[in-house]
Design a protein around this motif. Structure first.
Motif: not given
Ligand SMILES: Cc1cc2nc3c(=O)[nH]c(=O)nc-3n(C[C@H](O)[C@H](O)[C@H](O)COP(=O)(O)O)c2cc1C
Length: 115
Positions: A34-52
């Motif tokens: 798994l590799v998550t981009s910098k942008g992914a950190r933002m969308t994951i937090a928005h869509e899946l919450g702080p534990d996403g």
């Protein structure tokens, strides 16, 4: 034989698709990188919450930093069976199309395409 699959997650809507993709790959016996981009950190937090992000990381077999251009998946000598970019932002799509390799998501994609 175990399949080795890279999952790149980027900053487009649809983070839940990344979660489900990794879940299904692991369930099917694949070794996931798994590799998550910098942008992914933002969308994951928005869509899946702080534990996403932690949920995603806990599902994958291996996690690499987007900044780590010396990670095994940045090299063609590390054999894989392919890569899925999900969800894929327009930025990452353009970077992959032009071979920019400016972070580990786009570098790993370059390697998979070249191999
Ligand atoms: C909540 C949120 C949703 C976004 N949705 C999208 C999207 O659906 N598609 C897209 O191309 N960019 C979207 N963006 C913008 C990207 O995250 C931004 O362009 C980022 O720089 C992409 O970087 P990356 O490709 O390295 O992840 C979104 C940003 C945020 C904060």
């Amino acid at each position: 034989m175990t399949k080795r699959i890279i999952v790149g997650v980027t900053g487009a809507s649809g983070s839940v698709l990344a979660l489900e993709t990794v879940r299904q790959l692991v369930r099917g016996g694949a070794e996931t990188h798994l590799v998550t981009s910098k942008g992914a950190r933002m969308t994951i937090a928005h869509e899946l919450g702080p534990d996403g992000l932690a949920q995603l990381v806990s599902l994958a077999n291996h996690t690499h930093s987007h900044q780590d251009l010396a990670a095994p998946i940045a090299s063609g000598s590390f054999r894989t069976d392919g890569m899925i970019v999900v969800p894929c932002s327009m930025r990452t799509l353009a970077a992959m199309a032009h071979g920019l390799g400016d972070n580990l998501v786009t570098r790993a994609a370059d390697v998979v395409l070249k191999e």
